[in-house]
Scaffold this active site. Sequence first.
Site, PDB file in Angstrom:
ATOM      1  N   LYS A   1       9.244  16.285 -25.849  1.00 19.42           N
ATOM      2  CA  LYS A   1       9.075  16.065 -27.293  1.00 19.42           C
ATOM      3  C   LYS A   1      10.208  16.758 -28.049  1.00 19.42           C
ATOM      4  O   LYS A   1      10.500  17.920 -27.789  1.00 19.42           O
ATOM      5  CB  LYS A   1       7.717  16.608 -27.755  1.00 19.42           C
ATOM      6  CG  LYS A   1       6.530  15.806 -27.224  1.00 19.42           C
ATOM      7  CD  LYS A   1       5.222  16.381 -27.714  1.00 19.42           C
ATOM      8  CE  LYS A   1       4.030  15.744 -27.020  1.00 19.42           C
ATOM      9  NZ  LYS A   1       3.622  14.463 -27.554  1.00 19.42           N
TER      10      LYS A   1
ATOM     11  N   GLU B   1       0.873  -1.176   0.000  1.00 19.14           N
ATOM     12  CA  GLU B   1       0.000   0.000   0.000  1.00 19.14           C
ATOM     13  C   GLU B   1       0.911   1.227   0.000  1.00 19.14           C
ATOM     14  O   GLU B   1       2.054   1.156   0.453  1.00 19.14           O
ATOM     15  CB  GLU B   1      -0.883   0.007   1.264  1.00 19.14           C
ATOM     16  CG  GLU B   1      -1.883  -1.124   1.342  1.00 19.14           C
ATOM     17  CD  GLU B   1      -2.937  -1.062   0.223  1.00 19.14           C
ATOM     18  OE1 GLU B   1      -3.362   0.052  -0.122  1.00 19.14           O
ATOM     19  OE2 GLU B   1      -3.293  -2.128  -0.308  1.00 19.14           O
ATOM     20  N   PHE B   2       0.378   2.367  -0.446  1.00 19.22           N
ATOM     21  CA  PHE B   2       1.223   3.560  -0.519  1.00 19.22           C
ATOM     22  C   PHE B   2       1.501   4.175   0.861  1.00 19.22           C
ATOM     23  O   PHE B   2       2.405   4.974   1.019  1.00 19.22           O
ATOM     24  CB  PHE B   2       0.587   4.624  -1.420  1.00 19.22           C
ATOM     25  CG  PHE B   2       0.459   4.185  -2.855  1.00 19.22           C
ATOM     26  CD1 PHE B   2       1.454   3.411  -3.451  1.00 19.22           C
ATOM     27  CD2 PHE B   2      -0.644   4.544  -3.618  1.00 19.22           C
ATOM     28  CE1 PHE B   2       1.354   2.998  -4.769  1.00 19.22           C
ATOM     29  CE2 PHE B   2      -0.760   4.132  -4.944  1.00 19.22           C
ATOM     30  CZ  PHE B   2       0.242   3.356  -5.511  1.00 19.22           C
TER      31      PHE B   2
ATOM     32  N   HIS C   1       0.595  21.876 -20.769  1.00 18.24           N
ATOM     33  CA  HIS C   1       1.223  21.685 -22.082  1.00 18.24           C
ATOM     34  C   HIS C   1       1.219  22.970 -22.917  1.00 18.24           C
ATOM     35  O   HIS C   1       2.223  23.356 -23.509  1.00 18.24           O
ATOM     36  CB  HIS C   1       0.524  20.582 -22.880  1.00 18.24           C
ATOM     37  CG  HIS C   1       0.443  19.263 -22.163  1.00 18.24           C
ATOM     38  ND1 HIS C   1       1.380  18.851 -21.259  1.00 18.24           N
ATOM     39  CD2 HIS C   1      -0.475  18.258 -22.218  1.00 18.24           C
ATOM     40  CE1 HIS C   1       1.055  17.653 -20.799  1.00 18.24           C
ATOM     41  NE2 HIS C   1      -0.068  17.282 -21.362  1.00 18.24           N
TER      42      HIS C   1
ATOM     43  N   GLU D   1      -7.061  17.137 -30.677  1.00 12.79           N
ATOM     44  CA  GLU D   1      -7.050  15.663 -30.603  1.00 12.79           C
ATOM     45  C   GLU D   1      -8.360  15.138 -31.162  1.00 12.79           C
ATOM     46  O   GLU D   1      -9.418  15.737 -30.917  1.00 12.79           O
ATOM     47  CB  GLU D   1      -6.921  15.214 -29.144  1.00 12.79           C
ATOM     48  CG  GLU D   1      -5.586  15.541 -28.524  1.00 12.79           C
ATOM     49  CD  GLU D   1      -5.493  15.014 -27.105  1.00 12.79           C
ATOM     50  OE1 GLU D   1      -4.842  13.992 -26.895  1.00 12.79           O
ATOM     51  OE2 GLU D   1      -6.104  15.624 -26.215  1.00 12.79           O
TER      52      GLU D   1
ATOM     53  N   HIS E   1       5.079  16.166 -20.081  1.00  8.04           N
ATOM     54  CA  HIS E   1       5.748  15.359 -21.110  1.00  8.04           C
ATOM     55  C   HIS E   1       5.934  16.117 -22.428  1.00  8.04           C
ATOM     56  O   HIS E   1       6.739  15.725 -23.265  1.00  8.04           O
ATOM     57  CB  HIS E   1       5.040  14.013 -21.314  1.00  8.04           C
ATOM     58  CG  HIS E   1       3.803  14.083 -22.150  1.00  8.04           C
ATOM     59  ND1 HIS E   1       2.603  14.494 -21.650  1.00  8.04           N
ATOM     60  CD2 HIS E   1       3.583  13.790 -23.463  1.00  8.04           C
ATOM     61  CE1 HIS E   1       1.694  14.449 -22.606  1.00  8.04           C
ATOM     62  NE2 HIS E   1       2.258  14.023 -23.722  1.00  8.04           N
TER      63      HIS E   1
ATOM     64  N   ASP F   1      -6.199  19.908 -17.886  1.00  5.81           N
ATOM     65  CA  ASP F   1      -5.516  18.753 -18.477  1.00  5.81           C
ATOM     66  C   ASP F   1      -4.480  19.160 -19.533  1.00  5.81           C
ATOM     67  O   ASP F   1      -3.428  18.538 -19.652  1.00  5.81           O
ATOM     68  CB  ASP F   1      -6.575  17.830 -19.112  1.00  5.81           C
ATOM     69  CG  ASP F   1      -5.993  16.500 -19.564  1.00  5.81           C
ATOM     70  OD1 ASP F   1      -5.102  15.984 -18.873  1.00  5.81           O
ATOM     71  OD2 ASP F   1      -6.418  15.992 -20.618  1.00  5.81           O
TER      72      ASP F   1
END
Length: 508
Positions: free
Chosen positions: A201, A100-101, A259, A235, A197, A254
Amino acid sequence: MNPLEEPNRSNRNIDPCVVVIFGATGDLTGRKLSPALYNLGKEGMLPANFAAIGFARREKTHEQFRQEIKEDVNAFSRTKPIDETFWKTFQEKLFYHQSEFDNDEGYKKLDAFLKELDSRLATRGNRVFYLSVQPKYFPIIIQKLKQNGLLYDHKETNHWSRVIIEKPFGRDASSAEALQKEIALYLDESQTYRIDHYLGKETVQNILVFRFANSIFESLWNYKHIDHVQITVAEDIGIGTRGHFFEEEGLLRDIVQNHMMQLLSLMAMEPPVSLSASAIRDEKVKVLQSIRPFTLSDFEQGVIRGQYGTGFINGKEVLSYRQEKDVSPHSKIETYVAMRLFIDNWRWAGVPFYLRGGKRLPKRGTEIAIFFKDAPGVLFQQGNQKNDPNVLAIRIQPDEGISLKINCKVPGPSSPIQPVKMDFRYGSYFGKSPPEAYERLIWDCIQGDSTLFARADEVEQSWKIFTPLLQFWENSTPQNFPNYKAGSWGPIEADAMMESDHRSWRML
Ligand code: BG6
């Protein structure tokens, strides 16, 4: 033979280490992290003395874990098919640890296991802890790591421990600040690697090279020559199985806050004094600090939110957002955002930056398009018909590349003018597609290079920009949702915003 020890590898000077992935049975590990480790290993980028441990709550054996990773690599790796010879020895470096965390015992056992690996594989006490878990677990994991001796003070030891924290880092300005305060009790900033992320790229990294390794563009890169900038993250996918997550987040949190703000700051920043992580990040923060705060009238006219209804993507009928799994049938969460921003500094005074991002748009495409001012219309203008503006488009994905639209004389005596494109394509020029962002970021963290990770003040500043907007949205229910069809380019209000500025969105 250990395949990570082959002679022609580029990993000679990389410190040995163990990567521990928390949330090892999750979606991100399967789709991105496992293929990234496999490809790094295969291309000679991992240290020769290396191991990876999956840490998660489900019971499973090392063998079962290895099998699952193999399936993920088979399904999601950018290089296919899996190299069986390499895999055979690589898999021996993969392990599973169940806990467990919040269980101290689990961390003590992890510590013992890591020490055992240190003596078996000579990994020398160096650790990367990758937190690919729900954000609510970030503080407890970091606290337990520290309390159980797994995070070291770099000044006191000759080995290192670093923590990669997945997004989202907070939900607004105050929660991001609170989270930062909490983790700072246990973790030094130099050990903290906040992932966005997009920074991993290739094409995003190339923004800096393009701007600062070429002299011809820099002199044009300002309000005198640039009319406006459009940043698009489109997207065609919907929210898939991530209904719970998206109902909490929405597109602004999000995609836009992280981003798109990274793209904007790299595009707009001043030249850094050096290529060090702090010099680059200092300049990015200044851009965020210069963004003009939204006013009430911006909320109504300068920012458009949308949610997709039913429609067609690639000829196939798709559900509306409210019909997706784990989504409320009355959801007011946005799946599309368009906005107009201004950066109030000397370079960008008066230049609008238009941002748009959305799910279930007609196609996938991320780009930064720079629209230059019109040439004086004295010579080649045909009546009221203006020539097209020069547009420099930095295509982040897919079809990575850079194109410049220029006006050209059509051959023949009548001399009509036609816009043409000079086009550079990564794929055809370099003969291969760029590696995945996660490969670069894991590699950088192992090397101790935090340039491509977000610093605390960057994240906080970005939240500060959007928190008033998020609060405004929370207190107002959009009456017209769903307001765009899946497979269309978003709500008509986004086009109307551009029309009112006498501009239009670029066709992707
Ligand atoms: C993630 C978002 O951070 O980025 C997803 O959570 C989104 O909703 C994804 O689909 C897009 O990443 P990429 O690399 O496919 O552009």
